[in-house]
Every structure is written in structure tokens, then in C-alpha cells.
Enzyme design. Sequence first.
Site, PDB file in Angstrom:
ATOM      1  N   SER A   1       0.809  -1.224   0.000  1.00 28.83           N
ATOM      2  CA  SER A   1       0.000   0.000   0.000  1.00 28.83           C
ATOM      3  C   SER A   1       0.842   1.274   0.000  1.00 28.83           C
ATOM      4  CB  SER A   1      -0.950  -0.061   1.194  1.00 28.83           C
ATOM      5  OG  SER A   1      -1.844   1.001   1.164  1.00 28.83           O
TER       6      SER A   1
ATOM      7  N   ASP B   1      -2.589   6.274  -3.213  1.00 30.91           N
ATOM      8  CA  ASP B   1      -1.434   5.614  -2.600  1.00 30.91           C
ATOM      9  C   ASP B   1      -0.893   4.573  -3.592  1.00 30.91           C
ATOM     10  OD1 ASP B   1      -3.566   3.870  -2.404  1.00 30.91           O
ATOM     11  OD2 ASP B   1      -2.948   3.038  -0.478  1.00 30.91           O
TER      12      ASP B   1
ATOM     13  N   ASP C   1      -1.184   1.349  -4.138  1.00 31.62           N
ATOM     14  CA  ASP C   1      -2.035   0.318  -4.741  1.00 31.62           C
ATOM     15  C   ASP C   1      -3.406   0.877  -5.097  1.00 31.62           C
ATOM     16  OD1 ASP C   1      -2.631   0.565  -2.015  1.00 31.62           O
ATOM     17  OD2 ASP C   1      -3.534  -1.433  -1.948  1.00 31.62           O
TER      18      ASP C   1
ATOM     19  N   ASP D   1      -5.997   2.076  -3.551  1.00 30.72           N
ATOM     20  CA  ASP D   1      -7.289   1.885  -2.893  1.00 30.72           C
ATOM     21  C   ASP D   1      -7.662   3.141  -2.105  1.00 30.72           C
ATOM     22  OD1 ASP D   1      -5.426   1.518  -0.900  1.00 30.72           O
ATOM     23  OD2 ASP D   1      -6.317  -0.314  -0.091  1.00 30.72           O
TER      24      ASP D   1
HETATM   25 MG    MG Z   1      -3.538   1.112  -0.115  1.00 33.09          MG
END
Ligand code: MG
Length: 450
Positions: A97, A235, A237, A239
Site C-alpha cells: 500500500s 497511494d 495500490d 485503494d
Molecule cells: Mg492502499
Amino acid sequence: MGKLFGTSGVRGVVSKEVTPELALDLGLALATHLGGEGSVVLGKDPRTSSDMLESCLISGLLSGGCDVKRLGIVPTPAVSFAVRRLNAKAGVMITASHNPPEYNGIKFWGSDGIAYTPEQEGAIERIYFDKRMKPAAWDRIGKVGAVDILPSYIDELVGVVKLKRGYKVVVDCGNGAGSLVTPYLLRKLGCEVVTLNSQLDGFFPGRGLEPSPENLGELCNVVKSLGADIGLAHDGDADRIAAVDEKGRVAEPDKLLALISAHQVRKKGDIVVTTVDASGTVDEYVGVKKGKVIRTKVGDASVAAEVRKRGAIFGGEPCGAWIFPEVHLVPDGPLAATKILELLDLTGRQLFELLDELPEHQTVRKKVACSNEKKAATMKEFKERLRKEFKGISDVLTIDGIRFSFRDGSWALVRPSGTEPYIRVTAGGKREKSVEKVAGKATKILKSLV
Ligand code: MG
């Protein structure tokens, strides 16, 4: 019993905590848990260690009898989407992340597209620590194939919102997985997109991966100098979402959360789920539209579970992880980007106007370094000293960390991080001075205890 999973899957420094051997064993443990059959979708972010961990996970899963569908580099929410679209038995995402590039992690999803609960993770841990991993016989070993999921994921998201006009948007993906989705998605919605840090690079040279104000200076400057309508950032990744207004200011996360929460409330009694670290602004704003706010533990798995249980209309955390259950039960950064644009479109207002209208609510976030081993004892001692140290406490909530509020409406949350060696202190309220004072005092007590 040992522990592998934190608040967001297995996470740690590569080759120290997150090793190839661990990835191999976890792949085999997951296959064992699934009964050695069915298919598993596997995605990764662009970290330098992701290929290495992917190879090991594939070997483990195949050895345990599961087939693997490789998605390649994708945002985390695309794994959740792929699990359901491809009728897989589980999903795995390789990502750390927002953590620095030397970190990586492994996170599991169920066939319903929801991140594994602590109970499901516990089942994997028991198989792993009891060494009950079960390799399949030679004629039951799985097969591996690749699936290009991003075109159908983008198509799905394009269908969610309609914009009356195109916006000029600067998108900063931090060199992470969002680079493959958000710029294309927003162009399909008719926006003029300027990209920043949107080429994949596992060294993450563009900026720190957390989409927080200290990492978004460049985005602020570009939005302002190009006269763009808005800046959007993810961020590593994708999400999570953060936004920069027309004036080049990073939107205060709690205010943005309050705006989008209220935007999702369509009728009286609609439920919004948020976490213990969110400010009271969410309650105030959702209250205006006669919606109801429910709080859970920090972490998207807790929010997703509560959203499903309550039939909520939205679930969001102040870190920018937002769940729109009309699409799926996973925080989705690209989807969140389209929802912010929809908000501007429906109100016909600029983001800074909407933000400036919100009641002033100061939030201060601090952190105190504390090793994972010392976290529990430090929290226990802090709780014992709480009422002696702070006068005028009206309420104490301990569903996750310690959230205490005062009669004047101000509040604070002291909570050990699930992914990093820190105890985090968040304080909020209407008066900046008293908020600073509470946060400063809590930090000082924690430092003395550590
Ligand atoms: Mg993330």
C-alpha cells in the site's frame, strides 16, 4: 499461536519479514484452506520485490492444487473485482500500500470480493504454524494463466457516474498501480487529464506513497499553475484517494470524507459507516441530510463487514479508503475519483467552495515510535492513567484503541498502528488550541511510557 497478519494482511520489510519462503508457504496454506481446488486470482503492485513474491505464491498455490489467474500489476480493488468477475475461490494481492519501497505484503480476498476477516486469516495462520500445508499429488497440481482484467474493470467504473461536463484534472498516482487505471478512466468520462508520477516505478521516485499533504506539494503547484479544476492522488495500490482544490490546497481528509458521505446519503435513515479515527464533521454533515453514522474499528475489512451487515450506503475512513457498496465492498481509489467529480458535477460548485462551507473542525495527527512488542503494555498503562491525566472526559470508546471525548465536543484517539511501529494520536475539535493541547499531552504521556 504466532501471528502473521496485521490490520491489512501480511506486511513487512522484504527479505527480512516478507521472504520468498513465506510467500511460498502462504500460497500453499491458502490452497490447503481452499481444499486444494478452484482458481485464485493474483495481482501485484509495481514494487521491485513483487515479481519475486508472485513467483513464490504461484508455486505454492499450484503445488496445493489451485489454478492461478495472473492479473499482473493492478490496483488492489481490481483484485476484488476480478474474484467476482472470474468466479474465483479467492484473490491475492501483493502490495504494501503506502509503505516505503523496501516493504511489501500479501493480502487475501474471499469469493465474495471482500478482504479476509481476522477469522479467515486466523485459519490460514493455524495451517501455517501447525505445518498442515498439503501439497497435491502430481496429477492434481494446478495450472497458471494470465487474464487482462483492467479493460473490464475500467468499463465497469465508467458506467457508475455520468458527468455533464469535462473537468481539467491533474492525476498523481505516485508511480503506483493507479497509473494503469485512473488517467484512462477519467479520459473515458470526458475529462482532460494531466498526469503526474503516473509511470510505474517500484523505486517510487516521484513522492512518498501516502497521499498526505507533505507528499502532495508538487500536485498542488501543478493544479494551480495549470488552472485545473482539481487534483487527485492515490497511494501505491490505489485503494485510497486524496484531492487538491482549484486553489492548490490539499483537501482536509475529514472534510472530504464528510462531503462524500453526505453526497452518498439519498434518503432519511441511510447509513454511513466510518471508523473511530474520523472526526465529528462526518456526523454533523450526514446529520444534515438525516443520515445515520456508525463507527467501527480502523481498517477496511472492518468497514466492509459493517457496511454489509448494516446495508450501509457508504463506508469510508479518513485515510481516503472509501467503499461504495453499489459497486463492491472494497476501498476503490479510481472509483472514489469519479465520485468526487460527480459531487462537483451535481452541485455545480468547485471543490474549494464546498470545503469552505463546512463547519471548521481542527484535526491534529501525531505518532510516537513504539516497537510492536511494547504496544500492548503501553496502551494498558495509558488507559489506566487516562482519567487522572485528562479532566472533563465525557465518554470513552474502546472498540479499537482508546477514543475519549470531552464535554465541549472535542475528542482524541490513541491507537497502535497495525502496519508500522508507532502508536498514533489523533485529536479533533472546534478550537485549535485545545486540540493541540490534548494531542501534545497524550503524545508526552506515551513517550514517557515507551
Ligand atoms: Mg492502499
